[in-house]
Every structure is written in structure tokens, then in C-alpha cells.
Design an enzyme around this catalytic site. Structure first.
Site, PDB file in Angstrom:
ATOM      1  CD  GLN A 110      -1.296   4.276  29.540  1.00 53.68           C
ATOM      2  OE1 GLN A 110      -0.946   5.393  29.865  1.00 53.68           O
ATOM      3  NE2 GLN A 110      -0.490   3.247  29.613  1.00 53.68           N
ATOM      4  CG  HIS A 128      -6.085   7.789  27.058  1.00 48.19           C
ATOM      5  ND1 HIS A 128      -4.744   7.461  27.075  1.00 48.19           N
ATOM      6  CD2 HIS A 128      -6.337   8.372  28.260  1.00 48.19           C
ATOM      7  CE1 HIS A 128      -4.213   7.854  28.246  1.00 48.19           C
ATOM      8  NE2 HIS A 128      -5.157   8.387  28.967  1.00 48.19           N
ATOM      9  CB  CYS A 136     -22.856  13.630  16.471  1.00 42.63           C
ATOM     10  SG  CYS A 136     -23.520  15.294  16.181  1.00 42.63           S
ATOM     11  CB  THR A 197       2.684   1.689  29.785  1.00 44.29           C
ATOM     12  OG1 THR A 197       2.224   2.879  30.402  1.00 44.29           O
ATOM     13  CG2 THR A 197       2.658   0.533  30.779  1.00 44.29           C
ATOM     14  CG  ASN A 222       8.472  -0.706  29.282  1.00 42.45           C
ATOM     15  OD1 ASN A 222       7.856  -0.488  28.238  1.00 42.45           O
ATOM     16  ND2 ASN A 222       8.031  -0.338  30.469  1.00 42.45           N
ATOM     17  N   PRO A 223      11.724  -2.023  26.652  1.00 44.88           N
ATOM     18  CG  PRO A 223      11.843  -0.679  24.755  1.00 44.88           C
ATOM     19  CD  PRO A 223      10.883  -1.277  25.714  1.00 44.88           C
TER      20      PRO A 223
HETATM   21 ZN    ZN Z   1     -25.539  14.756  15.166  1.00 41.33          ZN
END
Ligand code: ZN
Length: 259
Positions: A110, A128, A136, A197, A222-223
Site C-alpha cells: 500500500q 496505491h 501527465c 498494516t 506488527n508491534p
Molecule cells: Zn503532457
């Protein structure tokens, strides 16, 4: 304070995890912000989170188009000046080595910080998107986010459009390919390693739940316990990502013949 019992339990869970990884036919990994904390990248939310210093609206798609200079000023500071100094830690390096050794088929992340790529992983599903590339929106061109293009704010494509980082903004949907490949991997995996996560960000949070439903062994690092821990986790290594990464590295790849 970690007592002897905690250390013993962590070691035991690490051995169990290594065995599950070795026995798996199609091992996958699913990572979130917690894997990069020890690389110096703070999470977005919470006490020392990035959103304490910046307004999240700079990553809102509509705001970005309306206010490219303001958005890009923050984006450059957060994702290019600051993230750019972070380096992969032992957990990123472990996953890259597992891929090279054929022990990891797909890595779903992610994160947009590029650290898996820098560590050497190549089979990465960037759920993501990533901050490495720019797109562009006007002409569809793509390029790498190199320092010279980021020296003018906002950076502009030769067509006159404003470059946008290739990660998912608020108000934007998950890349279609990433969703498809993740769903396929969740349906196929027999062992999924969750690192850093907590299961709160949707739709990404569904991926491990789908894997668990299909019978995959779920290893969680995980902690502190997460939403997954009591729900789907089979093997819980309760420690930070880098420490677990080093321990699993030893358990999986140690050449010590006495082991
Ligand atoms: Zn462009």
C-alpha cells in the site's frame, strides 16, 4: 519493557513463520506504512504523522488541479525531498531476498515510498501507485520523477499539462491492474505475510481477509495487535518490522550447519 517470555514467544513464532514460508507453494506479502517507519518515514496519521504538518487537501485531486503550485510545494517536500532520504530496512531486504530465492511470488504494498523497489523487489503490486513516476493527465505521457523536472514548481510536461505523481490521490480510484492482480493473488496464495498494516484502509484491507477465507496461513508482523490479529492471523510476530525482518532472515537463510 520486553521480558524473557515475550522474547521467547517471538522466537517461537518466527520459527513457525519460517516453516510456513518454506512449506508454502504460493507465498505472498502484503505491506503497509508500518514497514517503513524504521526507515524514517512517519505514518500519515497519528501523533507524529505527516498530516500534523501538512493539510491533506494537497492530495485531493480536485484541489491539485485548481491549486497546482500549492499542492506541488507540499508534494515535493513530503514525497521527494523527505521520502527521498529514506533507505530500505531489514524487512524490505528480507522480502527482496525471498523473491530472489523463489520463496515469495507476489508482494502487494500500500506504500508509495518506493522502498521495496530500492531493496530489490521486482514483483510488486503497487496498490496505491508510486512516487517514482509522474503522469501527465493532459496527454498521458509518463516519466521518472528526476530532480531536474522537480526543480520548477509545478513541473510541466512539454504539452503544457502539470505532471502528477503516479500515486492514488484522495478522490481517485485504485489502479485497475493492481486490484485485479491483488485479487488473483489473494485467491491463489496459501501463505500471506502481513507487515506493518493494520487493516483499516479500504479496499486494500480486504486482501488478507480474502486470502484467509480461502484457507491461507496468515503471518502477521506488527508491534501491537491490529484489526487482523484476533480475526484472521495464525502466526503473530509481535515486534517492529526491521527486527522481525532480521530474525526471519536468519531463520530462512542462515547457512549455519548447526541449525
Ligand atoms: Zn503532457
Amino acid at each position: 519493557m520486553r521480558n524473557d517470555e515475550t522474547i521467547l514467544r517471538t522466537a517461537e513464532q518466527t520459527e513457525k513463520a519460517a516453516a510456513a514460508i518454506r512449506n508454502a507453494k504460493y507465498c505472498t506479502a502484503f505491506t503497509g506504512a508500518g514497514i517503513s517507519v524504521e526507515s524514517g518515514i512517519p505514518p500519515f496519521r497519528g501523533e507524529n504523522g505527516i498530516w500534523n504538518n501538512y493539510n491533506p487537501v494537497v492530495l485531493d485531486l480536485g484541489f491539485f488541479y485548481q491549486n497546482p503550485v500549492e499542492s506541488w510545494t507540499a508534494i515535493k517536500e513530503i514525497f521527494y525531498d523527505f521520502f527521498g532520504t529514506a533507505r530500505p530496512n531489514a524487512a524490505h531486504i528480507l522480502l527482496a531476498e525471498m523473491e530472489r530465492e523463489g520463496l515469495l511470488k507476489v508482494l502487494i504494498t500500500q506504500n508509495i515510498d518506493n522502498l521495496h523497489y530500492e531493496a530489490g523487489s521486482r514483483e510488486i503490486v503497487e496498490y496505491h501507485g508510486n512516487s517514482r513516476n509522474l503522469v501527465c493527465p493532459r496527454c498521458g505521457a509518463r516519466r521518472q520523477a528526476e530532480p531536474e523536472i522537480l526543480s520548477s514548481i509545478p513541473p510541466k510536461c512539454s504539452c503544457g499539462g502539470v505532471w502528477k505523481p503516479d500515486f492514488v490521490f484522495f478522490g481517485e480510484s485504485i489502479p485497475y491492474d493492481a486490484m485485479q492482480i491483488s485479487e488473483k493473488a489473494a485467491g491463489k496464495t496459501d501463505c500471506m505475510i502481513l507487515i506493518g498494516t493494520t487493516g483499516e484502509v479500504y479496499p486494500a484491507a480486504m486482501i488478507p481477509r480474502e486470502a484467509a477465507e480461502r484457507g491461507a496461513t496468515i503471518i502477521e508482523i506488527n508491534p501491537v495487535p491490529s484489526l487482523y490479529t484476533n480475526e484472521i492471523t495464525d502466526i503473530f510476530i509481535q515486534t517492529g518490522a526491521a527486527q522481525a525482518g532480521m530474525a526471519l532472515q536468519r531463520a530462512l537463510f542462515s547457512l549455519d550447519p548447526g541449525k
